[in-house]
Design a protein around this motif. Sequence first.
Motif, PDB file in Angstrom:
ATOM      1  N   ILE A   1       2.027  -0.088  -2.087  1.00 35.12           N
ATOM      2  CA  ILE A   1       2.037  -0.831  -0.843  1.00 35.12           C
ATOM      3  C   ILE A   1       3.460  -1.213  -0.403  1.00 35.12           C
ATOM      4  N   SER A   2       3.563  -1.309   0.756  1.00 31.76           N
ATOM      5  CA  SER A   2       5.108  -1.417   1.442  1.00 31.76           C
ATOM      6  C   SER A   2       5.260  -3.152   1.440  1.00 31.76           C
ATOM      7  N   GLU A   3       6.536  -3.344   1.134  1.00 36.81           N
ATOM      8  CA  GLU A   3       6.915  -4.787   1.237  1.00 36.81           C
ATOM      9  C   GLU A   3       6.659  -5.521   2.374  1.00 36.81           C
ATOM     10  N   THR A   4       6.778  -4.665   3.494  1.00 35.16           N
ATOM     11  CA  THR A   4       6.583  -5.350   4.748  1.00 35.16           C
ATOM     12  C   THR A   4       5.035  -5.648   4.851  1.00 35.16           C
ATOM     13  N   CYS A   5       4.438  -4.837   4.388  1.00 36.01           N
ATOM     14  CA  CYS A   5       2.740  -5.104   4.347  1.00 36.01           C
ATOM     15  C   CYS A   5       2.192  -6.348   3.549  1.00 36.01           C
ATOM     16  N   TYR A   6       2.926  -6.257   2.512  1.00 39.00           N
ATOM     17  CA  TYR A   6       2.915  -7.734   1.450  1.00 39.00           C
ATOM     18  C   TYR A   6       3.309  -8.787   2.095  1.00 39.00           C
ATOM     19  N   ARG A   7       4.468  -8.602   3.070  1.00 40.39           N
ATOM     20  CA  ARG A   7       4.937 -10.100   3.531  1.00 40.39           C
ATOM     21  C   ARG A   7       4.360 -10.108   4.984  1.00 40.39           C
ATOM     22  N   TYR A   8       3.688  -9.531   5.325  1.00 46.01           N
ATOM     23  CA  TYR A   8       2.938  -9.625   6.732  1.00 46.01           C
ATOM     24  C   TYR A   8       2.408 -11.000   7.032  1.00 46.01           C
TER      25      TYR A   8
ATOM     26  N   CYS B   1       5.009  -4.265  -5.587  1.00 49.02           N
ATOM     27  CA  CYS B   1       4.592  -3.283  -4.509  1.00 49.02           C
ATOM     28  C   CYS B   1       4.661  -1.909  -4.728  1.00 49.02           C
TER      29      CYS B   1
END
Length: 163
Positions: A22-29, A17
Motif C-alpha cells: 500500500i502507498s504511504e499516502t494511503c496509510y497516512r490518509y 507499506c
Amino acid sequence: MAIKTIVNHNISISAVCMIFRISETCYRYQAKLSHENDEIANWLIKLTSKETDWGFGLCFDYLRNVMSFKWNHKRVYRIYCELALNLRIKPRRRLKRNKPEPLKEPIRKDQVWSIDFMHDQLVDHRKYRLFNVIDDFKREGLAIEADFSFPVTTSAKMSHFTG
C-alpha cells in the motif's frame, strides 16, 4: 493489520507499506470533512424517518433547494447508501374504500344500454367477434353484429343503434 505490525514489531511505516503493498499516502490518509458527513447522515435519517415515502431524489432536493446545502449529490448518495436507506421498502398506499353505492337499476325501457364484445374461434382456427347491445331494463338483446374484424372506432356502430 499494518498498524499492529508497526506497533508489535517496531518496523518503520515505509517498510510496512512495502510489505502490504500500500502507498504511504494511503496509510497516512485522514478523512476530511467527517463532521459534515455526520451532519449529512443526521439530516438523511431525520428526513427519511419523518417522510417515510421519500427516496434519495426527494431527500437530496430538499437538502439542496429548501435547506440550501451545497453538498455534492454523489457524496450525499454515498452516505445514503452507507446508511442502507436505499434498501427501504416503500409502504404501500392503500385506498380507503367506503361502502360502495349499489348500482342504480333502470326503471323503464331504453333508459340504459350496455355494450359488450365477445369472441370465439371456428374449427378452421379463424377468430370472430360479436358486438352486443343490450337493454338493461328488459335484459333484451337489441342488436348483435358478428364479423371477423371490426373497425377501430365503435362509435359509428353505436350511432347506428342510438339513432
